[in-house]
Design a protein around this motif. Structure first.
Motif, PDB file in Angstrom:
ATOM      1  N   LYS A 108       0.885  -1.355  -0.008  1.00 26.59           N
ATOM      2  CA  LYS A 108       0.004   0.145   0.252  1.00 26.59           C
ATOM      3  C   LYS A 108       0.740   1.334  -0.003  1.00 26.59           C
ATOM      4  O   LYS A 108       1.852   1.199   0.667  1.00 26.59           O
ATOM      5  CB  LYS A 108      -0.750   0.026   1.174  1.00 26.59           C
ATOM      6  N   ARG A 109       0.389   2.370  -0.589  1.00 23.99           N
ATOM      7  CA  ARG A 109       1.125   3.546  -0.541  1.00 23.99           C
ATOM      8  C   ARG A 109      -0.041   4.483   0.652  1.00 23.99           C
ATOM      9  O   ARG A 109      -1.074   4.011   0.702  1.00 23.99           O
ATOM     10  CB  ARG A 109       0.925   4.524  -1.832  1.00 23.99           C
ATOM     11  N   GLN A 110       0.611   5.196   1.619  1.00 26.10           N
ATOM     12  CA  GLN A 110      -0.169   5.504   2.512  1.00 26.10           C
ATOM     13  C   GLN A 110      -0.126   7.137   2.556  1.00 26.10           C
ATOM     14  O   GLN A 110       0.749   7.880   2.141  1.00 26.10           O
ATOM     15  CB  GLN A 110       0.384   5.257   3.711  1.00 26.10           C
ATOM     16  N   ILE A 111      -1.298   7.771   2.981  1.00 30.24           N
ATOM     17  CA  ILE A 111      -1.531   9.136   3.241  1.00 30.24           C
ATOM     18  C   ILE A 111      -2.042   9.429   4.530  1.00 30.24           C
ATOM     19  O   ILE A 111      -2.942   8.663   4.873  1.00 30.24           O
ATOM     20  CB  ILE A 111      -2.208   9.925   1.860  1.00 30.24           C
ATOM     21  N   CYS A 112      -1.593  10.404   5.175  1.00 27.56           N
ATOM     22  CA  CYS A 112      -2.182  10.566   6.628  1.00 27.56           C
ATOM     23  C   CYS A 112      -3.109  11.795   6.341  1.00 27.56           C
ATOM     24  O   CYS A 112      -2.622  13.038   5.840  1.00 27.56           O
ATOM     25  CB  CYS A 112      -1.263  11.293   7.492  1.00 27.56           C
ATOM     26  N   LEU A 113      -4.344  11.808   6.514  1.00 30.36           N
ATOM     27  CA  LEU A 113      -5.346  12.792   6.239  1.00 30.36           C
ATOM     28  C   LEU A 113      -6.345  13.268   7.460  1.00 30.36           C
ATOM     29  O   LEU A 113      -6.600  12.199   8.158  1.00 30.36           O
ATOM     30  CB  LEU A 113      -6.366  12.445   5.208  1.00 30.36           C
ATOM     31  N   ASN A 114      -6.595  14.454   7.646  1.00 34.13           N
ATOM     32  CA  ASN A 114      -7.442  14.908   8.686  1.00 34.13           C
ATOM     33  C   ASN A 114      -8.774  15.124   8.025  1.00 34.13           C
ATOM     34  O   ASN A 114      -9.012  16.116   7.455  1.00 34.13           O
ATOM     35  CB  ASN A 114      -7.017  16.142   9.554  1.00 34.13           C
ATOM     36  N   THR A 115      -9.674  13.917   7.907  1.00 35.00           N
ATOM     37  CA  THR A 115     -10.869  14.013   6.927  1.00 35.00           C
ATOM     38  C   THR A 115     -12.052  14.829   7.716  1.00 35.00           C
ATOM     39  O   THR A 115     -13.022  14.918   7.279  1.00 35.00           O
ATOM     40  CB  THR A 115     -11.280  12.601   6.887  1.00 35.00           C
ATOM     41  N   ARG A 116     -11.833  15.423   8.888  1.00 33.28           N
ATOM     42  CA  ARG A 116     -12.389  16.233   9.599  1.00 33.28           C
ATOM     43  C   ARG A 116     -12.506  17.565   9.101  1.00 33.28           C
ATOM     44  O   ARG A 116     -13.516  18.430   9.400  1.00 33.28           O
ATOM     45  CB  ARG A 116     -12.484  16.237  10.952  1.00 33.28           C
TER      46      ARG A 116
END
Length: 166
Positions: A108-116
């Motif tokens: 997997k490639r990963q991304i950190c997101l604040n989906t709020r």
């Protein structure tokens, strides 16, 4: 609709994926591989998967799609995934490694997101718009509240396969 994969010359494994109204209803693997597995990792080449899941079952589902050649993008919360800390808390691992996390998040490639935040939601929607499969493990009410339920995503992206592993 049933999608059947018969990898030629690779192994005797048959994979049947049952999709109904854009939702994966059943996955069945019949047979086993013997000897040469070369080529198995290209079965789903060109398929894009957004993995918006946590814990073990759903991330493993996305990982398996990656093993069959799909491009998997894992969305990790900006506060990190709790599974990152399981090895040290549960198993007493103190050397900084976490085999469980590594196993379920391979390929997997990963991304950190604040989906709020509006910006995080926009990035997530752009990723989903470009995806073939969306994997999550949200409770129905939670998914609906954040606009990631089947009905909402199916209306926006009718060709998207929605896999909610709960």
């Amino acid at each position: 609709m049933k999608i059947e994969y018969f990898p030629k010359g690779v192994c005797s494994r048959q994979m049947i994926i049952e999709v109904e109204d854009g939702v994966v209803r059943d996955v069945e693997v019949i047979g086993g591989c013997h000897g040469n597995l070369q080529g198995i990792s290209s079965l789903l080449k060109g398929m894009k998967v957004v993995d918006f899941s946590s814990y073990i079952a759903a991330p493993t589902c996305a990982k398996l799609l990656g093993e069959y050649g799909a491009e998997v993008i894992r969305i990790e919360p900006n506060i990190s995934d709790s599974v990152r800390f399981v090895a040290s808390q549960v198993y007493g691992v103190t050397d900084g490694t976490n085999p469980l996390y590594d196993v379920i998040n391979g390929n997997k490639r990963q991304i950190c997101l604040n989906t709020r935040t509006p910006e995080g939601k926009e990035v997530l929607q752009r990723l989903i718009a470009d995806a073939d499969v969306f994997v999550c493990n949200l409770r129905e009410a939670q998914a609906k509240r954040v606009g990631l339920d089947f009905e909402t995503l199916h209306e926006k992206y009718p060709k998207l396969v929605y896999a909610n592993v709960t």
